[in-house]
Write an enzyme that holds these catalytic residues in place. Structure first.
Site, PDB file in Angstrom:
ATOM      1  N   GLY A  18       3.164  -8.205   2.283  1.00 46.74           N
ATOM      2  CA  GLY A  18       2.972  -7.333   3.434  1.00 46.74           C
ATOM      3  C   GLY A  18       1.939  -6.272   3.146  1.00 46.74           C
ATOM      4  O   GLY A  18       1.599  -6.019   1.991  1.00 46.74           O
ATOM      5  N   SER A  19       1.430  -5.671   4.215  1.00 39.68           N
ATOM      6  CA  SER A  19       0.509  -4.563   4.007  1.00 39.68           C
ATOM      7  C   SER A  19       0.631  -3.603   5.170  1.00 39.68           C
ATOM      8  O   SER A  19       1.010  -3.990   6.272  1.00 39.68           O
ATOM      9  CB  SER A  19      -0.927  -5.060   3.885  1.00 39.68           C
ATOM     10  OG  SER A  19      -1.349  -5.598   5.108  1.00 39.68           O
TER      11      SER A  19
ATOM     12  N   TYR B   1      -1.005   2.316   4.189  1.00 40.30           N
ATOM     13  CA  TYR B   1      -1.122   3.018   2.905  1.00 40.30           C
ATOM     14  C   TYR B   1      -1.173   2.098   1.702  1.00 40.30           C
ATOM     15  O   TYR B   1      -1.226   2.557   0.576  1.00 40.30           O
ATOM     16  CB  TYR B   1       0.038   4.011   2.731  1.00 40.30           C
ATOM     17  CG  TYR B   1       0.199   4.924   3.911  1.00 40.30           C
ATOM     18  CD1 TYR B   1      -0.928   5.455   4.548  1.00 40.30           C
ATOM     19  CD2 TYR B   1       1.450   5.236   4.424  1.00 40.30           C
ATOM     20  CE1 TYR B   1      -0.798   6.276   5.650  1.00 40.30           C
ATOM     21  CE2 TYR B   1       1.588   6.067   5.525  1.00 40.30           C
ATOM     22  CZ  TYR B   1       0.456   6.582   6.134  1.00 40.30           C
ATOM     23  OH  TYR B   1       0.583   7.397   7.220  1.00 40.30           O
TER      24      TYR B   1
ATOM     25  N   THR C 299      -0.961  -2.363   0.055  1.00 38.49           N
ATOM     26  CA  THR C 299      -0.570  -3.765   0.118  1.00 38.49           C
ATOM     27  C   THR C 299       0.545  -3.997  -0.892  1.00 38.49           C
ATOM     28  O   THR C 299       0.511  -3.431  -1.985  1.00 38.49           O
ATOM     29  CB  THR C 299      -1.767  -4.666  -0.244  1.00 38.49           C
ATOM     30  OG1 THR C 299      -2.872  -4.288   0.570  1.00 38.49           O
ATOM     31  CG2 THR C 299      -1.451  -6.133   0.002  1.00 38.49           C
ATOM     32  N   VAL C 300       1.512  -4.822  -0.516  1.00 40.54           N
ATOM     33  CA  VAL C 300       2.633  -5.107  -1.410  1.00 40.54           C
ATOM     34  C   VAL C 300       2.630  -6.585  -1.795  1.00 40.54           C
ATOM     35  O   VAL C 300       2.449  -7.455  -0.944  1.00 40.54           O
ATOM     36  CB  VAL C 300       3.982  -4.744  -0.747  1.00 40.54           C
ATOM     37  CG1 VAL C 300       5.148  -5.068  -1.682  1.00 40.54           C
ATOM     38  CG2 VAL C 300       4.008  -3.266  -0.364  1.00 40.54           C
TER      39      VAL C 300
ATOM     40  N   ASP D 207      12.711   9.051   9.082  1.00 41.84           N
ATOM     41  CA  ASP D 207      12.305   7.794   9.717  1.00 41.84           C
ATOM     42  C   ASP D 207      13.279   6.665   9.399  1.00 41.84           C
ATOM     43  O   ASP D 207      12.867   5.541   9.143  1.00 41.84           O
ATOM     44  CB  ASP D 207      10.888   7.431   9.259  1.00 41.84           C
ATOM     45  CG  ASP D 207      10.236   6.383  10.164  1.00 41.84           C
ATOM     46  OD1 ASP D 207      10.616   6.301  11.352  1.00 41.84           O
ATOM     47  OD2 ASP D 207       9.358   5.652   9.686  1.00 41.84           O
TER      48      ASP D 207
END
Length: 361
Positions: free
Chosen positions: A32-33, A36, A38-39, A151
């Protein structure tokens, strides 16, 4: 990552960008990205764990970015609790401050989030008890350090097969107006006082979110799926009733007072008629969470002692955090100084002691 034992790094291309990571992290695969960073998921050969490696995108491109990078690292380093995501590792391929430009953060890889869980099945009351108990246990810890999540929503709550839960992405949320506009989940779980800038908010903004999440787990549908800010407030007040004069008079915003006074009076609904078939203790807790007046809203510590959690509550195993020094929030530093302080935090990181019994998803 102390200088004396700098690991060997290897390079890998991920989505057209070069990742440079210690060799212990293998099989990088993008999951995922966001704005802030990219993972990637990876296999950590040192611990045998599947981990998430996040490469921050342009961590020092502006003062705002640099301070956000510093904030995220400080928060993650501070968090040491079973129900809160913590830092397994932080590294940079740089060997000196001069060449320091990239920051990588390593955390547990969590299998699913609460969104996936809700979509798949209607949960039993026992499941709901256990999940909400863990959220509140994590929140008690976060709040004790004077940190507000701001959040909380199903996608920020990671859950594994054993129903063990960790809170993600706390303390970072500073959403733009644009992200909060329209039919968006970013706003559905937000406390009215923060959504509409009614007043200075406190920790209990997170409790409002827990109430929204708990109602959704019990019913299988979003509690307040507002189409915009105004519609959302209307949906909220259909349940809670309009705020009493005593609350309106305490709102510093003249605009907020005028607007709320212009609304037709609505009575509070009977929660047991709204949540038909739910455990009466669950309904009682929801009534204490979904309260417009922040001074009257239940705290995380109080909620843990509510009879609804009788089978899980253990006052000796609901720890609080060490104090968290947030004085940096009021500091105005230049990019280079935020960068220098971030580098110090990277260098001084000490990995958690691995006990072999870590949470696998």
């Amino acid at each position: 990552m102390s200088q004396k034992e700098r690991p060997t790094f290897h390079r890998q291309e991920v989505n057209k960008t070069i990742w440079e990571v210690p060799v212990r992290y293998q099989n990088l695969s993008p999951v995922g990205s966001g704005a802030y960073g990219t993972v990637c998921s990876a296999y950590d050969e040192k611990t045998g764990l599947k981990v998430a490696v996040k490469k921050l995108s342009r961590p020092f491109q502006s003062i705002i970015h640099a301070k956000r990078t510093y904030r995220e690292l400080r928060l993650l380093k501070h968090m040491k609790h079973e129900n809160v995501i913590g830092l397994l590792d932080v590294f940079t391929p740089a060997t000196s401050l001069e060449e320091f430009n990239d920051v990588y953060l390593v955390t547990h890889l969590m299998g699913a989030d609460l969104n996936n869980i809700v979509k798949c099945q209607k949960l039993t009351d026992d499941h709901v008890q256990f999940l909400i108990y863990q959220i509140l246990r994590g929140l008690k810890y976060i709040h004790s350090a004077d940190i507000i999540h701001r959040d909380l929503k199903p996608s920020n709550l990671a859950v594994n097969e054993d129903c063990e839960l960790k809170i993600l992405d706390f303390g970072l949320a500073r959403h733009t107006d644009d992200e909060m506009t329209g039919y968006v989940a970013t706003r559905w779980y937000r406390a009215p006082e923060i959504m509409l800038n009614w007043m200075h908010y406190n920790m209990t903004v997170d409790i409002w979110s827990v109430g929204c999440i708990m109602a959704e787990l019990l019913t299988g549908r979003t509690l307040f799926p507002g189409t915009d800010h105004i519609n959302q407030l209307q949906q909220i007040m259909r349940l809670t009733g309009t705020p009493p004069a005593s609350l309106i008079s305490r709102m510093p915003s003249h605009e907020a007072r005028t607007y709320i006074n212009s609304l037709p009076q609505m009575p509070k609904r009977n929660f047991s008629e709204v949540f038909i078939g739910a455990n009466p203790q669950a309904v009682d807790l929801l009534e204490k969470m979904l309260v417009l007046d922040t001074d009257k809203r239940i705290t995380a510590a109080e909620a843990l002692a509510h009879p609804y959690f009788a089978q899980y509550h253990d006052p000796d195993d609901e720890p609080e955090a060490e104090p968290f020094d947030q004085s940096f929030e009021s500091r105005e530093l230049d990019i280079e100084e935020w960068k220098r302080q971030t580098y110090e935090e990277v260098i001084s990181f000490e990995p958690p002691v691995f006990d072999g019994d870590e949470m696998e998803s």
